[in-house]
Design a protein around this motif. Structure first.
Motif, short mmCIF file in Angstrom:
data_model
loop_
_atom_site.label_atom_id
_atom_site.label_comp_id
_atom_site.label_asym_id
_atom_site.label_seq_id
_atom_site.Cartn_x
_atom_site.Cartn_y
_atom_site.Cartn_z
N UNK A 114 0.83 -1.21 0.00
CA UNK A 114 0.00 0.00 0.00
C UNK A 114 0.86 1.26 0.00
N UNK A 115 1.90 1.28 0.84
CA UNK A 115 2.66 2.51 1.03
C UNK A 115 4.00 2.52 0.29
N UNK A 116 4.48 1.35 -0.11
CA UNK A 116 5.80 1.29 -0.71
C UNK A 116 6.89 1.38 0.35
N UNK A 117 8.14 1.57 -0.07
CA UNK A 117 9.25 1.68 0.86
C UNK A 117 10.07 0.42 0.93
N UNK A 118 11.29 0.54 1.43
CA UNK A 118 12.19 -0.59 1.54
C UNK A 118 11.82 -1.52 2.68
N UNK A 119 12.41 -2.70 2.67
CA UNK A 119 12.09 -3.71 3.68
C UNK A 119 12.50 -3.26 5.08
N UNK A 120 13.69 -2.68 5.22
CA UNK A 120 14.18 -2.28 6.53
C UNK A 120 13.33 -1.17 7.13
N UNK A 121 13.04 -0.15 6.32
CA UNK A 121 12.22 0.97 6.82
C UNK A 121 10.82 0.49 7.17
N UNK A 122 10.26 -0.39 6.33
CA UNK A 122 8.93 -0.93 6.61
C UNK A 122 8.95 -1.76 7.89
N UNK A 123 10.01 -2.52 8.11
CA UNK A 123 10.11 -3.33 9.33
C UNK A 123 10.15 -2.45 10.57
N UNK A 124 10.89 -1.35 10.51
CA UNK A 124 10.95 -0.43 11.65
C UNK A 124 9.59 0.21 11.91
N UNK A 125 8.92 0.61 10.84
CA UNK A 125 7.58 1.17 11.00
C UNK A 125 6.60 0.14 11.55
N UNK A 126 6.74 -1.09 11.10
CA UNK A 126 5.85 -2.17 11.56
C UNK A 126 6.05 -2.42 13.06
N UNK A 127 7.31 -2.49 13.50
CA UNK A 127 7.60 -2.71 14.92
C UNK A 127 7.03 -1.57 15.76
N UNK A 128 7.22 -0.34 15.29
CA UNK A 128 6.69 0.83 16.02
C UNK A 128 5.17 0.79 16.07
N UNK A 129 4.54 0.45 14.95
CA UNK A 129 3.08 0.40 14.89
C UNK A 129 2.53 -0.66 15.84
N UNK A 130 3.13 -1.85 15.83
CA UNK A 130 2.67 -2.93 16.71
C UNK A 130 2.84 -2.54 18.18
N UNK A 131 3.98 -1.94 18.51
CA UNK A 131 4.22 -1.54 19.90
C UNK A 131 3.20 -0.49 20.36
N UNK A 132 2.94 0.50 19.52
CA UNK A 132 1.95 1.53 19.88
C UNK A 132 0.56 0.94 20.00
N UNK A 133 0.23 0.03 19.10
CA UNK A 133 -1.11 -0.57 19.14
C UNK A 133 -1.28 -1.44 20.39
N UNK A 134 -0.25 -2.16 20.78
CA UNK A 134 -0.32 -2.95 22.01
C UNK A 134 -0.51 -2.07 23.23
#
Length: 304
Positions: free
Chosen positions: A267-287
């Motif tokens: 959906x958003x594009x971007x590299x794997x590493x940047x997406x992984x960092x965003x994913x970890x941040x998103x999951x942590x905030x959501x928890x």
């Protein structure tokens, strides 16, 4: 032919004038308000179909939407953003359908919100020697005292926040094990669905902050939140159904973990590493948001 039968036949015929707004009609739907021109009193079967189609989304395009949602992460969101919408179930209905199914299955499964180990029957306890039993007895005698002190600390801390909250906590903690479990289960099914739904705008806000400068509007992030959480509810429903099938549950958890970063890249594009960092941040905030929502739900139970 009786008057009643004649009226029924006339009622089922095509209406030249819309019965809703009075406009002249020539097709199957009113050009002014959109109401159908072929009207009749719906049967019980039609009522059931209308209920399912509006609240559970059991219709033909559900299967097309489900296929994309499960096996092409983010593709359904892309389709909706790019204007291809009528062929799929609306995002909100998809989310509500799978959330209803999930909470229904959890309730049907009889899962215990609070485990009461002290309520286990004596026959279920392993046999021990007399010295070991004496030592265990002294240990058990100490534990209730420690736990009671812990309860007092909880009540005291909550009382500093709100006297009503403290009294509610004292009343809840004083319940017998079975009543406490029943109260926790009732609270979970009463408040959890609403709390989780209210987290959707917050989930979208986190995405907005994580993708600042991408040019995406908030509505697009909210759309992604609905689709990704609809997928999560569906997978968790399968997880509940697969009780006892550990390997199947393991595969479901793997796909659940891998799904969100894959969808984010599509959906958003971007590299794997940047997406992984965003994913970890998103999951942590959501928890953290989930923990806060649970705390609020518990507070509502205690003060009621």
């Amino acid at each position: 032919m009786s008057t009643l039968t004649t009226d029924a036949i006339d009622y089922r015929q095509h209406a030249g004038t819309c019965k809703n707004c009075g406009a002249t009609t020539s097709g199957n739907f009113c050009q002014a308000c959109g109401q159908a021109t072929h009207l009749h009193v719906p049967s019980a079967r039609e009522f059931l179909h209308e209920f399912l189609s509006h609240y559970v989304a059991l219709e033909g395009k559900l299967w097309r939407s489900l296929k994309l949602l499960l096996f092409k992460p983010g593709f359904l969101t892309r389709e909706y953003i790019e204007g291809r919408r009528v062929r799929y179930v609306e995002p909100l209905r998809l989310y509500l359908s799978f959330s209803i199914i999930f909470f229904f299955l959890v309730k049907l499964s009889g899962v215990e919100i609070i485990e009461n180990e002290t309520d286990a029957p004596p026959d279920a306890r392993p046999a021990v020697s007399a010295p070991a039993a004496a030592m265990a007895g002294r240990e058990v005698a100490r534990q209730p005292q420690d736990f009671t002190e812990f309860e007092r600390d909880v009540v005291r801390e909550l009382g500093t926040v709100s006297p009503r909250l403290g009294k509610g906590a004292e009343k809840f903690l004083g319940l017998p094990g079975e009543q406490k479990s029943a109260a926790a289960k009732s609270a979970f099914f009463s408040y959890a669905p609403y709390a989780i739904f209210l987290l959707m705008p917050i989930f979208a806000l986190y995405l907005k902050l994580l993708y600042l400068g991408s040019g995406r509007r908030y509505g697009e992030h909210f759309l992604f939140a609905l689709h990704s959480n609809a997928f999560a509810f569906f997978m968790l429903s399968l997880f509940v159904v697969a009780n006892g099938w550990d390997f199947v549950r393991f595969l479901l958890l793997l796909w659940l973990v891998a799904y969100l970063p894959t969808a984010m890249r599509r959906v958003y594009g971007g590299g794997r590493l940047v997406t992984a960092l965003r994913w970890i941040t998103l999951v942590a905030l959501h928890l953290l948001s989930l923990v806060a929502a649970v705390a609020v739900a518990v507070g509502l139970v205690l003060v009621n």
